[in-house]
Design a protein around this motif. Structure first.
Motif, PDB file in Angstrom:
ATOM      1  N   GLU A  98       0.823  -1.202   0.000  1.00 59.13           N
ATOM      2  CA  GLU A  98       0.000   0.000   0.000  1.00 59.13           C
ATOM      3  C   GLU A  98       0.862   1.258   0.000  1.00 59.13           C
ATOM      4  N   LEU A  99       1.899   1.253   0.809  1.00 56.85           N
ATOM      5  CA  LEU A  99       2.786   2.405   0.882  1.00 56.85           C
ATOM      6  C   LEU A  99       3.415   2.696  -0.472  1.00 56.85           C
ATOM      7  N   VAL A 100       4.005   1.688  -1.090  1.00 55.33           N
ATOM      8  CA  VAL A 100       4.691   1.881  -2.369  1.00 55.33           C
ATOM      9  C   VAL A 100       3.686   2.258  -3.462  1.00 55.33           C
ATOM     10  N   ALA A 101       2.554   1.575  -3.512  1.00 58.69           N
ATOM     11  CA  ALA A 101       1.554   1.867  -4.544  1.00 58.69           C
ATOM     12  C   ALA A 101       1.021   3.290  -4.401  1.00 58.69           C
ATOM     13  N   ASN A 102       0.655   3.661  -3.189  1.00 58.41           N
ATOM     14  CA  ASN A 102       0.078   4.997  -2.972  1.00 58.41           C
ATOM     15  C   ASN A 102       1.091   6.107  -3.207  1.00 58.41           C
ATOM     16  N   GLU A 103       2.279   5.951  -2.660  1.00 57.82           N
ATOM     17  CA  GLU A 103       3.276   7.014  -2.775  1.00 57.82           C
ATOM     18  C   GLU A 103       3.817   7.151  -4.190  1.00 57.82           C
ATOM     19  N   SER A 104       4.029   6.055  -4.884  1.00 54.61           N
ATOM     20  CA  SER A 104       4.521   6.173  -6.263  1.00 54.61           C
ATOM     21  C   SER A 104       3.450   6.795  -7.147  1.00 54.61           C
ATOM     22  N   GLY A 105       2.199   6.387  -6.972  1.00 52.96           N
ATOM     23  CA  GLY A 105       1.114   6.966  -7.760  1.00 52.96           C
ATOM     24  C   GLY A 105       0.946   8.450  -7.497  1.00 52.96           C
ATOM     25  N   ALA A 106       0.995   8.844  -6.226  1.00 50.93           N
ATOM     26  CA  ALA A 106       0.876  10.259  -5.881  1.00 50.93           C
ATOM     27  C   ALA A 106       2.046  11.060  -6.441  1.00 50.93           C
ATOM     28  N   GLY A 107       3.242  10.476  -6.402  1.00 50.33           N
ATOM     29  CA  GLY A 107       4.414  11.162  -6.936  1.00 50.33           C
ATOM     30  C   GLY A 107       4.332  11.385  -8.429  1.00 50.33           C
ATOM     31  N   VAL A 108       3.868  10.382  -9.150  1.00 48.70           N
ATOM     32  CA  VAL A 108       3.703  10.509 -10.602  1.00 48.70           C
ATOM     33  C   VAL A 108       2.706  11.627 -10.908  1.00 48.70           C
ATOM     34  N   SER A 109       1.575  11.617 -10.212  1.00 51.62           N
ATOM     35  CA  SER A 109       0.549  12.647 -10.439  1.00 51.62           C
ATOM     36  C   SER A 109       1.078  14.041 -10.104  1.00 51.62           C
ATOM     37  N   ARG A 110       1.825  14.130  -9.033  1.00 57.74           N
ATOM     38  CA  ARG A 110       2.356  15.433  -8.631  1.00 57.74           C
ATOM     39  C   ARG A 110       3.283  16.012  -9.692  1.00 57.74           C
ATOM     40  N   VAL A 111       4.168  15.177 -10.239  1.00 62.59           N
ATOM     41  CA  VAL A 111       5.078  15.659 -11.284  1.00 62.59           C
ATOM     42  C   VAL A 111       4.277  16.127 -12.496  1.00 62.59           C
ATOM     43  N   ALA A 112       3.283  15.355 -12.903  1.00 59.87           N
ATOM     44  CA  ALA A 112       2.466  15.730 -14.058  1.00 59.87           C
ATOM     45  C   ALA A 112       1.787  17.079 -13.836  1.00 59.87           C
ATOM     46  N   LEU A 113       1.223  17.265 -12.668  1.00 56.97           N
ATOM     47  CA  LEU A 113       0.520  18.513 -12.376  1.00 56.97           C
ATOM     48  C   LEU A 113       1.488  19.682 -12.191  1.00 56.97           C
ATOM     49  N   ASP A 114       2.578  19.455 -11.479  1.00 60.26           N
ATOM     50  CA  ASP A 114       3.536  20.533 -11.236  1.00 60.26           C
ATOM     51  C   ASP A 114       4.175  21.042 -12.523  1.00 60.26           C
ATOM     52  N   TYR A 115       4.411  20.149 -13.458  1.00 66.87           N
ATOM     53  CA  TYR A 115       5.088  20.528 -14.697  1.00 66.87           C
ATOM     54  C   TYR A 115       4.132  20.643 -15.888  1.00 66.87           C
ATOM     55  N   GLN A 116       2.851  20.425 -15.663  1.00 65.17           N
ATOM     56  CA  GLN A 116       1.852  20.435 -16.733  1.00 65.17           C
ATOM     57  C   GLN A 116       2.335  19.607 -17.923  1.00 65.17           C
ATOM     58  N   LEU A 117       2.770  18.404 -17.586  1.00 66.16           N
ATOM     59  CA  LEU A 117       3.343  17.490 -18.569  1.00 66.16           C
ATOM     60  C   LEU A 117       2.599  16.163 -18.477  1.00 66.16           C
ATOM     61  N   PRO A 118       2.097  15.662 -19.587  1.00 67.17           N
ATOM     62  CA  PRO A 118       1.399  14.378 -19.503  1.00 67.17           C
ATOM     63  C   PRO A 118       2.344  13.250 -19.123  1.00 67.17           C
ATOM     64  N   ILE A 119       1.880  12.445 -18.170  1.00 62.12           N
ATOM     65  CA  ILE A 119       2.634  11.261 -17.754  1.00 62.12           C
ATOM     66  C   ILE A 119       1.677  10.083 -17.765  1.00 62.12           C
ATOM     67  N   ALA A 120       1.970   9.099 -18.589  1.00 60.22           N
ATOM     68  CA  ALA A 120       1.186   7.861 -18.622  1.00 60.22           C
ATOM     69  C   ALA A 120       1.700   6.973 -17.497  1.00 60.22           C
ATOM     70  N   ASN A 121       0.837   6.667 -16.553  1.00 59.46           N
ATOM     71  CA  ASN A 121       1.239   5.880 -15.393  1.00 59.46           C
ATOM     72  C   ASN A 121       0.921   4.404 -15.644  1.00 59.46           C
ATOM     73  N   ALA A 122       1.945   3.636 -15.923  1.00 60.41           N
ATOM     74  CA  ALA A 122       1.796   2.189 -16.110  1.00 60.41           C
ATOM     75  C   ALA A 122       2.605   1.461 -15.037  1.00 60.41           C
ATOM     76  N   ILE A 123       2.475   1.933 -13.813  1.00 61.78           N
ATOM     77  CA  ILE A 123       3.033   1.201 -12.682  1.00 61.78           C
ATOM     78  C   ILE A 123       1.937   0.236 -12.247  1.00 61.78           C
ATOM     79  N   LEU A 124       2.123  -1.028 -12.579  1.00 56.00           N
ATOM     80  CA  LEU A 124       1.123  -2.046 -12.265  1.00 56.00           C
ATOM     81  C   LEU A 124       1.051  -2.264 -10.760  1.00 56.00           C
TER      82      LEU A 124
END
Length: 157
Positions: A98-124
């Motif tokens: 749960e920790l790794v899934a939640n934190e990695s997903g939140a980190g990916v989203s944060r980078v996308a929003l902070d940089y207004q850059l599309p990021i396709a999240n395929a972390i299974l």
């Protein structure tokens, strides 16, 4: 102008034209059999969508928690039209999943929003290895399509 709709896309759709795009991929090495398959499917699809091979940059990091840091470093270079996050987190017997899934997903989203850059999240995030294997090719391919479509969409907004 490109407008998103609910229909399915094919590789002749202009929203999936990758000829002018530069794409960065960050691949976690943990569960390498899965992430290698994700990366192969992703790169193959990017090439099929017209992204020139010389415009695809792949970097590897130890695991899913390190993916957002590498994405941020790539975003700061301002040379990518879209980024792709690849990884595989398989549930274990502890809360670590749960920790790794939640934190990695939140980190990916944060980078996308902070940089207004599309990021396709395929972390299974799967319950077991069989589920990961069942998803590795389709999710790698899907990530490539999402990255190209979103890069084109943001370019036209």
């Amino acid at each position: 102008m490109l407008i998103a709709d609910q229909g399915s896309l094919d590789t002749t759709d202009p929203r999936l034209d990758g000829k002018k795009l530069t794409i960065g991929i960050v691949q976690a090495r943990f569960n390498a059999d899965i992430t290698d398959a994700l990366a192969t499917a992703c790169k193959t699809e990017l090439l099929a969508l017209g992204v020139p091979e010389k415009h695809i940059t792949l970097v590897q990091v130890p695991g899913a928690l390190e993916v957002p840091v590498a994405l941020m470093a790539m975003a700061e270079k301002l040379k990518f039209d879209a980024l792709i996050a690849l990884g595989c987190i398989i549930r274990g017997e502890t809360y670590h999943f749960e920790l790794v899934a939640n934190e990695s997903g939140a980190g990916v989203s944060r980078v996308a929003l902070d940089y207004q850059l599309p990021i396709a999240n395929a972390i299974l995030t799967t319950e077991n290895m069989d589920q990961a294997v069942a998803r590795q090719t389709d999710k790698g391919r899907d990530a490539a399509r999402v990255a190209v479509e979103m890069a084109n969409l943001l370019d036209h907004i």
